[in-house]
Each structure stands twice: as structure tokens, then as C-alpha cells.
Design a protein around this motif. Structure first.
Motif, PDB file in Angstrom:
ATOM      1  N   LEU A   4       0.845  -1.186   0.000  1.00 26.18           N
ATOM      2  CA  LEU A   4       0.000   0.000   0.000  1.00 26.18           C
ATOM      3  C   LEU A   4       0.885   1.243   0.000  1.00 26.18           C
ATOM      4  N   VAL A   5       0.584   2.174  -0.874  1.00 24.01           N
ATOM      5  CA  VAL A   5       1.355   3.405  -0.983  1.00 24.01           C
ATOM      6  C   VAL A   5       0.411   4.589  -0.847  1.00 24.01           C
ATOM      7  N   GLU A   6       0.601   5.339   0.223  1.00 28.64           N
ATOM      8  CA  GLU A   6      -0.232   6.518   0.479  1.00 28.64           C
ATOM      9  C   GLU A   6       0.434   7.766  -0.069  1.00 28.64           C
ATOM     10  N   SER A   7      -0.397   8.710  -0.499  1.00 29.69           N
ATOM     11  CA  SER A   7       0.113   9.978  -1.010  1.00 29.69           C
ATOM     12  C   SER A   7      -0.947  11.051  -0.861  1.00 29.69           C
ATOM     13  N   GLY A   8      -0.539  12.296  -1.075  1.00 31.64           N
ATOM     14  CA  GLY A   8      -1.496  13.401  -1.094  1.00 31.64           C
ATOM     15  C   GLY A   8      -1.457  14.294   0.128  1.00 31.64           C
ATOM     16  N   GLY A   9      -0.649  13.934   1.120  1.00 27.69           N
ATOM     17  CA  GLY A   9      -0.571  14.764   2.311  1.00 27.69           C
ATOM     18  C   GLY A   9       0.179  16.053   2.046  1.00 27.69           C
ATOM     19  N   GLY A  10       0.226  16.899   3.059  1.00 22.32           N
ATOM     20  CA  GLY A  10       0.934  18.162   2.930  1.00 22.32           C
ATOM     21  C   GLY A  10       0.615  19.091   4.065  1.00 22.32           C
ATOM     22  N   LEU A  11       1.060  20.322   3.900  1.00 24.59           N
ATOM     23  CA  LEU A  11       0.808  21.380   4.882  1.00 24.59           C
ATOM     24  C   LEU A  11      -0.338  22.235   4.380  1.00 24.59           C
ATOM     25  N   VAL A  12      -1.336  22.430   5.207  1.00 23.88           N
ATOM     26  CA  VAL A  12      -2.506  23.198   4.812  1.00 23.88           C
ATOM     27  C   VAL A  12      -2.975  24.045   5.993  1.00 23.88           C
ATOM     28  N   LEU A  20      -6.338  12.483  -0.043  1.00 22.44           N
ATOM     29  CA  LEU A  20      -5.334  11.445   0.090  1.00 22.44           C
ATOM     30  C   LEU A  20      -5.676  10.281  -0.836  1.00 22.44           C
ATOM     31  N   SER A  21      -4.647   9.625  -1.323  1.00 19.77           N
ATOM     32  CA  SER A  21      -4.814   8.439  -2.155  1.00 19.77           C
ATOM     33  C   SER A  21      -4.009   7.287  -1.574  1.00 19.77           C
ATOM     34  N   ALA A  92       0.042  11.414  10.744  1.00 13.60           N
ATOM     35  CA  ALA A  92       0.379  10.560   9.616  1.00 13.60           C
ATOM     36  C   ALA A  92      -0.826   9.701   9.282  1.00 13.60           C
ATOM     37  N   TYR A  93      -1.164   9.637   8.009  1.00 13.38           N
ATOM     38  CA  TYR A  93      -2.347   8.906   7.562  1.00 13.38           C
ATOM     39  C   TYR A  93      -1.918   7.666   6.788  1.00 13.38           C
ATOM     40  N   TYR A  94      -2.571   6.567   7.105  1.00 11.78           N
ATOM     41  CA  TYR A  94      -2.266   5.268   6.515  1.00 11.78           C
ATOM     42  C   TYR A  94      -3.552   4.599   6.041  1.00 11.78           C
ATOM     43  N   CYS A  95      -3.423   3.739   5.057  1.00 15.41           N
ATOM     44  CA  CYS A  95      -4.575   2.920   4.699  1.00 15.41           C
ATOM     45  C   CYS A  95      -4.251   1.457   4.963  1.00 15.41           C
ATOM     46  N   TYR A 103      -5.492  -5.815  11.441  1.00 14.08           N
ATOM     47  CA  TYR A 103      -5.513  -5.318  10.072  1.00 14.08           C
ATOM     48  C   TYR A 103      -4.867  -6.362   9.187  1.00 14.08           C
ATOM     49  N   ARG A 104      -5.120  -6.211   7.880  1.00 11.34           N
ATOM     50  CA  ARG A 104      -4.768  -7.284   6.969  1.00 11.34           C
ATOM     51  C   ARG A 104      -3.343  -7.196   6.424  1.00 11.34           C
ATOM     52  N   PHE A 105      -2.882  -6.017   6.130  1.00 11.89           N
ATOM     53  CA  PHE A 105      -1.629  -5.854   5.381  1.00 11.89           C
ATOM     54  C   PHE A 105      -0.556  -5.165   6.219  1.00 11.89           C
ATOM     55  N   SER A 106       0.673  -5.275   5.757  1.00 14.37           N
ATOM     56  CA  SER A 106       1.751  -4.503   6.361  1.00 14.37           C
ATOM     57  C   SER A 106       1.507  -3.024   6.108  1.00 14.37           C
ATOM     58  N   TRP A 107       1.975  -2.221   7.020  1.00 17.49           N
ATOM     59  CA  TRP A 107       1.759  -0.778   6.884  1.00 17.49           C
ATOM     60  C   TRP A 107       2.658  -0.183   5.810  1.00 17.49           C
ATOM     61  N   GLY A 108       2.097   0.767   5.070  1.00 16.79           N
ATOM     62  CA  GLY A 108       2.893   1.545   4.140  1.00 16.79           C
ATOM     63  C   GLY A 108       3.638   2.638   4.890  1.00 16.79           C
ATOM     64  N   GLN A 109       4.199   3.558   4.116  1.00 16.33           N
ATOM     65  CA  GLN A 109       4.983   4.622   4.741  1.00 16.33           C
ATOM     66  C   GLN A 109       4.095   5.745   5.274  1.00 16.33           C
ATOM     67  N   GLY A 110       2.846   5.746   4.864  1.00 18.93           N
ATOM     68  CA  GLY A 110       1.931   6.796   5.300  1.00 18.93           C
ATOM     69  C   GLY A 110       2.174   8.098   4.561  1.00 18.93           C
ATOM     70  N   THR A 111       1.284   9.037   4.791  1.00 15.43           N
ATOM     71  CA  THR A 111       1.433  10.378   4.233  1.00 15.43           C
ATOM     72  C   THR A 111       1.124  11.373   5.337  1.00 15.43           C
ATOM     73  N   GLN A 112       1.972  12.379   5.470  1.00 13.16           N
ATOM     74  CA  GLN A 112       1.867  13.330   6.580  1.00 13.16           C
ATOM     75  C   GLN A 112       0.918  14.462   6.230  1.00 13.16           C
ATOM     76  N   VAL A 113       0.018  14.737   7.153  1.00 11.52           N
ATOM     77  CA  VAL A 113      -0.898  15.867   7.036  1.00 11.52           C
ATOM     78  C   VAL A 113      -0.616  16.807   8.207  1.00 11.52           C
ATOM     79  N   THR A 114      -0.346  18.056   7.879  1.00 11.30           N
ATOM     80  CA  THR A 114      -0.101  19.060   8.908  1.00 11.30           C
ATOM     81  C   THR A 114      -1.047  20.232   8.672  1.00 11.30           C
ATOM     82  N   VAL A 115      -1.837  20.534   9.683  1.00  6.97           N
ATOM     83  CA  VAL A 115      -2.808  21.620   9.569  1.00  6.97           C
ATOM     84  C   VAL A 115      -2.389  22.731  10.524  1.00  6.97           C
ATOM     85  N   SER A 116      -2.140  23.897   9.973  1.00  5.53           N
ATOM     86  CA  SER A 116      -1.728  25.037  10.787  1.00  5.53           C
ATOM     87  C   SER A 116      -2.941  25.889  11.141  1.00  5.53           C
ATOM     88  N   SER A 117      -2.860  26.486  12.307  1.00  4.80           N
ATOM     89  CA  SER A 117      -4.007  27.293  12.780  1.00  4.80           C
ATOM     90  C   SER A 117      -3.913  28.726  12.325  1.00  4.80           C
TER      91      SER A 117
END
Length: 117
Positions: A4-12, A20-21, A92-95, A103-117
Motif C-alpha cells: 500500500l502506498v499513500e500519497s497526497g498529504g501536505g501542509l494546509v 489522500l490516495s 500521519a495517515y495510513y490505509c 488489520y490485513r496488510f503490512s503498513w505503508g509509509q503513510g502520508t503526513q498531514v499538517t494543519v496550521s491554525s
């Protein structure tokens, strides 16, 4: 076993959106449940949303209305649309595919989501 490969995170900024995908290395069409998890700093990983092969969805707590999970079995991909993001959504978000006791599968690397105030 699927990878599993996660993507789409970022700073917002708070109030912003991200999509996220999660791309699987093989078919997910026969996997009943797929889900998104998140791990906030210093906290345990938690399941935030699930989607079945039939498109039925479920969300943790009050996330329904801000988060939308979906899947495209033809593309072997699971999505998480996140709107009206808040600083507490940071993490960090994972699927994965949730099971009754894990859970069924090994964890991917995740994708980091950072939300600033």
C-alpha cells in the motif's frame, strides 16, 4: 501480500482541504473493508473511516461531514477527501484493511498531514 502506498498529504491552513490516495499493488475488489487510519503525534494509530466493496462508509466520531472515504476498485485505489481541516487532524495517515482484531496488510509509509491554525 498487497503493498500500500499513500500519497497526497501536505501542509494546509485550517479550513483547507486535502485528498489522500492509497494505491494498492494488486486488486482490492474482493477486500470487503478498506480503511484510513491516522496517528497523531504521541498518540496511537486510530481508524478514522472505512468503505466496503459496495460503497458503504463509516466514520469515527464527528468526522462524518468533513471526511469522505471512497474507493475505485478498477484502479485499486482508496481515497480520503478531507475538508474543513483542523489542527487536530494533524498526523500521519495510513490505509489498510481492518479486521476484527487488527488489520490485513503490512503498513505503508503513510502520508503526513499538517494543519496550521
Amino acid at each position: 501480500q498487497l503493498q500500500l502506498v499513500e500519497s497526497g498529504g501536505g501542509l494546509v491552513q485550517a479550513g483547507g482541504s486535502l485528498r489522500l490516495s492509497c494505491a494498492a499493488s494488486g486488486s482490492i475488489s474482493s477486500i470487503l473493508y478498506m480503511g484510513w487510519y491516522r496517528q497523531a503525534p504521541g498518540k496511537q494509530r486510530e481508524l478514522v473511516a472505512t468503505v466496503t466493496t459496495g460503497g458503504n462508509t463509516n466514520y469515527a466520531g464527528a468526522l462524518k461531514g468533513r471526511f469522505t472515504i471512497s474507493r475505485d476498485n478498477a484502479k485499486n485505489t482508496v481515497y480520503l477527501q478531507m475538508d474543513d481541516l483542523r489542527p487536530e487532524d494533524t498526523g500521519a495517515y495510513y490505509c489498510n484493511s481492518p479486521l476484527p482484531r487488527g488489520y490485513r496488510f503490512s503498513w505503508g509509509q503513510g502520508t503526513q498531514v499538517t494543519v496550521s491554525s
